[in-house]
Design an enzyme around this catalytic site. Structure first.
Site, PDB file in Angstrom:
ATOM      1  N   ASN A  13     100.454 -10.387 -65.284  1.00  0.00           N
ATOM      2  CA  ASN A  13     100.349  -9.173 -66.099  1.00  0.00           C
ATOM      3  C   ASN A  13     100.425  -9.589 -67.562  1.00  0.00           C
ATOM      4  O   ASN A  13     101.507  -9.860 -68.079  1.00  0.00           O
ATOM      5  CB  ASN A  13     101.511  -8.241 -65.722  1.00  0.00           C
ATOM      6  CG  ASN A  13     101.564  -6.994 -66.589  1.00  0.00           C
ATOM      7  OD1 ASN A  13     100.648  -6.728 -67.357  1.00  0.00           O
ATOM      8  ND2 ASN A  13     102.648  -6.238 -66.464  1.00  0.00           N
ATOM      9  N   LYS A  15      99.999  -7.850 -70.092  1.00  0.00           N
ATOM     10  CA  LYS A  15     100.451  -6.751 -70.972  1.00  0.00           C
ATOM     11  C   LYS A  15      99.502  -6.661 -72.180  1.00  0.00           C
ATOM     12  O   LYS A  15      98.301  -6.846 -71.993  1.00  0.00           O
ATOM     13  CB  LYS A  15     101.921  -6.953 -71.355  1.00  0.00           C
ATOM     14  CG  LYS A  15     102.772  -7.176 -70.093  1.00  0.00           C
ATOM     15  CD  LYS A  15     104.242  -7.127 -70.303  1.00  0.00           C
ATOM     16  CE  LYS A  15     104.947  -7.404 -68.972  1.00  0.00           C
ATOM     17  NZ  LYS A  15     106.389  -7.296 -69.043  1.00  0.00           N
ATOM     18  N   HIS A  92     104.405   0.414 -63.254  1.00  0.00           N
ATOM     19  CA  HIS A  92     105.194  -0.572 -64.001  1.00  0.00           C
ATOM     20  C   HIS A  92     106.248   0.156 -64.844  1.00  0.00           C
ATOM     21  O   HIS A  92     105.966   1.215 -65.419  1.00  0.00           O
ATOM     22  CB  HIS A  92     104.270  -1.398 -64.897  1.00  0.00           C
ATOM     23  CG  HIS A  92     104.949  -2.611 -65.446  1.00  0.00           C
ATOM     24  ND1 HIS A  92     105.821  -2.544 -66.509  1.00  0.00           N
ATOM     25  CD2 HIS A  92     104.934  -3.898 -65.054  1.00  0.00           C
ATOM     26  CE1 HIS A  92     106.296  -3.760 -66.754  1.00  0.00           C
ATOM     27  NE2 HIS A  92     105.777  -4.599 -65.888  1.00  0.00           N
ATOM     28  N   GLU A  94     107.329  -0.328 -67.725  1.00  0.00           N
ATOM     29  CA  GLU A  94     106.978  -0.072 -69.128  1.00  0.00           C
ATOM     30  C   GLU A  94     106.125   1.188 -69.259  1.00  0.00           C
ATOM     31  O   GLU A  94     106.246   1.928 -70.229  1.00  0.00           O
ATOM     32  CB  GLU A  94     106.257  -1.300 -69.721  1.00  0.00           C
ATOM     33  CG  GLU A  94     107.253  -2.425 -69.974  1.00  0.00           C
ATOM     34  CD  GLU A  94     106.666  -3.820 -69.974  1.00  0.00           C
ATOM     35  OE1 GLU A  94     105.438  -3.977 -70.088  1.00  0.00           O
ATOM     36  OE2 GLU A  94     107.469  -4.773 -69.839  1.00  0.00           O
ATOM     37  N   GLU A 164     110.420  -4.980 -59.144  1.00  0.00           N
ATOM     38  CA  GLU A 164     110.705  -5.482 -60.482  1.00  0.00           C
ATOM     39  C   GLU A 164     111.963  -4.824 -61.037  1.00  0.00           C
ATOM     40  O   GLU A 164     111.886  -3.726 -61.619  1.00  0.00           O
ATOM     41  CB  GLU A 164     109.529  -5.188 -61.412  1.00  0.00           C
ATOM     42  CG  GLU A 164     108.249  -5.889 -61.025  1.00  0.00           C
ATOM     43  CD  GLU A 164     107.370  -6.158 -62.240  1.00  0.00           C
ATOM     44  OE1 GLU A 164     107.000  -7.322 -62.435  1.00  0.00           O
ATOM     45  OE2 GLU A 164     107.096  -5.222 -62.998  1.00  0.00           O
ATOM     46  N   GLY A 170     111.210  -9.541 -68.756  1.00  0.00           N
ATOM     47  CA  GLY A 170     111.113 -10.037 -70.124  1.00  0.00           C
ATOM     48  C   GLY A 170     112.445 -10.404 -70.747  1.00  0.00           C
ATOM     49  O   GLY A 170     112.538 -10.611 -71.958  1.00  0.00           O
ATOM     50  N   SER A 209     111.037 -12.176 -65.051  1.00  0.00           N
ATOM     51  CA  SER A 209     111.398 -13.504 -65.554  1.00  0.00           C
ATOM     52  C   SER A 209     111.135 -14.641 -64.560  1.00  0.00           C
ATOM     53  O   SER A 209     111.903 -15.604 -64.493  1.00  0.00           O
ATOM     54  CB  SER A 209     112.856 -13.516 -66.032  1.00  0.00           C
ATOM     55  OG  SER A 209     113.027 -12.586 -67.096  1.00  0.00           O
ATOM     56  N   GLY A 230     104.908 -11.749 -65.965  1.00  0.00           N
ATOM     57  CA  GLY A 230     104.587 -11.303 -67.316  1.00  0.00           C
ATOM     58  C   GLY A 230     104.460 -12.495 -68.255  1.00  0.00           C
ATOM     59  O   GLY A 230     103.432 -13.166 -68.310  1.00  0.00           O
ATOM     60  N   GLY A 231     105.532 -12.783 -68.983  1.00  0.00           N
ATOM     61  CA  GLY A 231     105.519 -13.824 -70.016  1.00  0.00           C
ATOM     62  C   GLY A 231     104.900 -15.153 -69.574  1.00  0.00           C
ATOM     63  O   GLY A 231     104.064 -15.724 -70.283  1.00  0.00           O
TER      64      GLY A 231
HETATM   65  P1  PGA Z   1     108.274 -10.960 -67.137  1.00  0.00           P
HETATM   66  O1  PGA Z   1     107.498  -9.596 -66.823  1.00  0.00           O
HETATM   67  O2  PGA Z   1     107.745 -11.987 -66.146  1.00  0.00           O
HETATM   68  O3  PGA Z   1     107.909 -11.302 -68.547  1.00  0.00           O
HETATM   69  O4  PGA Z   1     109.714 -10.703 -66.930  1.00  0.00           O
HETATM   70  C1  PGA Z   1     107.214  -9.176 -65.516  1.00  0.00           C
HETATM   71  C2  PGA Z   1     106.435  -7.893 -65.532  1.00  0.00           C
HETATM   72  O5  PGA Z   1     106.695  -7.051 -66.415  1.00  0.00           O
HETATM   73  O6  PGA Z   1     105.562  -7.660 -64.687  1.00  0.00           O
END
Ligand code: PGA
Length: 250
Positions: A13, A15, A92, A94, A164, A170, A209, A230-231
Site C-alpha cells: 500500500n 498510500k 483501511h 486511514e 491491521e 506506521g 509495521s 505500507g512504509g
Molecule cells: P505500515 O502500514 O506497514 O507502514 O505500518 C501498513 C498499512 O497501513 O497498510
C-alpha cells in the site's frame, strides 16, 4: 482434517507516495526473484495505476460506492478495471478516520467491488484503547459482522482480509507474532461458525509495521497468510525480502 490451499500474498500500500521511478525500480527488483508460490500486488495512488507493465498485479486504495455520475474525485469499479486493477483496499483505518468511512459504507464498497469481479482487500483492526479496555474481540466482531450481513459468508471466498491493528500502522510498533496469530485464529474461528470450509480457505493478511526483518516470524504463524505493507513497500529491497518470506509459505 481439511487441506488448505491458501495462497500467500503480499500487497504493498503505497498510500500517497511513489512515482514513475519507483515503479521502474520496484518492477525490476521483483522481476529478479522467483516468487512463484505467492501473489504480490502493488496498490499505488490512482494516477500511477495505468503506468505499470502488465506483469504487476495492481490494487487501488479506494473505490466509489457509485457506478458513475456526479461524484467529483471518485473512481468507479469499471474505471479501475480499465486500468488493469484486480484488487481494491477497502476499510483501511486511514480512510475510516480521514474520510469518516463507516462500517456500513465499507460493506457497501465491498459488495460493489465483488459485484464488479474485483477482489476486495477488506481491512479491519482496533485502536490501542480497545485492546487496553479488554473489548478487542467484541470490537473486531462488529467490524466483521457489518460486512458479513451485507455480502453473506459465501462471498468471503472471493475476498482477502487484512488485520491491521491501528496502533501498529506506521508506528514501527509491530504486533508480536503471538498477538497477530491470536486475532487471525479468532477471525478464522468466527467465520467457521458460519462455514468451516470458507474459513479454512480464507486468506488473512497481517498489516502494521511489517519489514524485511520481521516478516519471517509473522508469516510463520499458522493463520497468517502474508501481509499488507505500507512504509516498507516503498523500499524495493525490503519489499522483496517480505515477498520472499511469503513465498516460503507456498
Ligand atoms: P505500515 O502500514 O506497514 O507502514 O505500518 C501498513 C498499512 O497501513 O497498510
Amino acid at each position: 482434517m481439511q487441506v488448505t490451499t491458501r495462497r500467500p500474498m503480499v500487497a504493498g500500500n503505497w498510500k500517497m507516495n511513489g512515482d514513475t521511478s519507483l515503479i521502474k525500480t520496484m518492477q525490476s527488483t521483483l522481476a529478479q526473484a522467483d516468487l512463484s508460490n505467492m501473489d504480490w500486488v502493488i496498490c499505488p495512488p490512482m494516477p500511477l495505476l495505468g503506468l505499470f507493465d502488465k506483469s504487476t498485479k495492481l490494487g487501488s486504495q479506494n473505490v466509489s460506492q457509485f457506478d458513475s455520475g456526479a461524484h467529483t474525485g471518485e473512481t468507479s469499479t469499471s474505471l479501475l478495471k480499465e486500468v488493469g486493477c484486480q484488487y481494491v483496499i477497502i476499510g483501511h483505518s486511514e480512510r475510516r478516520q480521514d474520510n469518516h468511512e463507516s462500517d456500513q459504507l465499507i460493506a457497501e464498497k465491498v459488495k460493489k467491488t465483488l459485484d464488479a469481479g474485483l477482489t476486495p482487500i477488506f481491512c479491519f483492526g482496533e485502536p490501542e484503547s480497545v485492546r487496553d479496555d479488554g473489548s478487542l474481540f467484541e470490537y473486531l466482531s462488529a467490524q466483521l459482522d457489518a460486512v458479513l450481513e451485507v455480502i453473506g459468508i459465501s462471498a468471503f471466498a472471493d475476498l482477502v482480509m487484512a488485520y491491521e491493528p491501528i496502533w501498529a500502522i506506521g508506528t514501527g510498533k509491530t504486533a508480536s507474532p503471538e498477538q497477530a496469530q491470536e486475532v487471525h485464529a479468532f477471525v478464522r474461528d468466527y467465520l467457521a461458525k458460519q462455514d468451516a470450509n470458507i474459513a479454512q480457505q480464507q486468506v488473512i493478511l497481517y498489516g502494521g509495521s511489517v519489514k524485511g526483518s520481521n516478516a519471517d516470524e509473522l508469516f510463520s504463524q499458522p493463520d497468517v497468510d502474508g501481509g499488507l505493507i505500507g512504509g516498507a513497500s516503498l523500499k524495493p529491497d525490503d519489499f522483496l525480502s517480505i515477498c520472499l518470506a511469503a513465498n516460503k509459505l507456498g
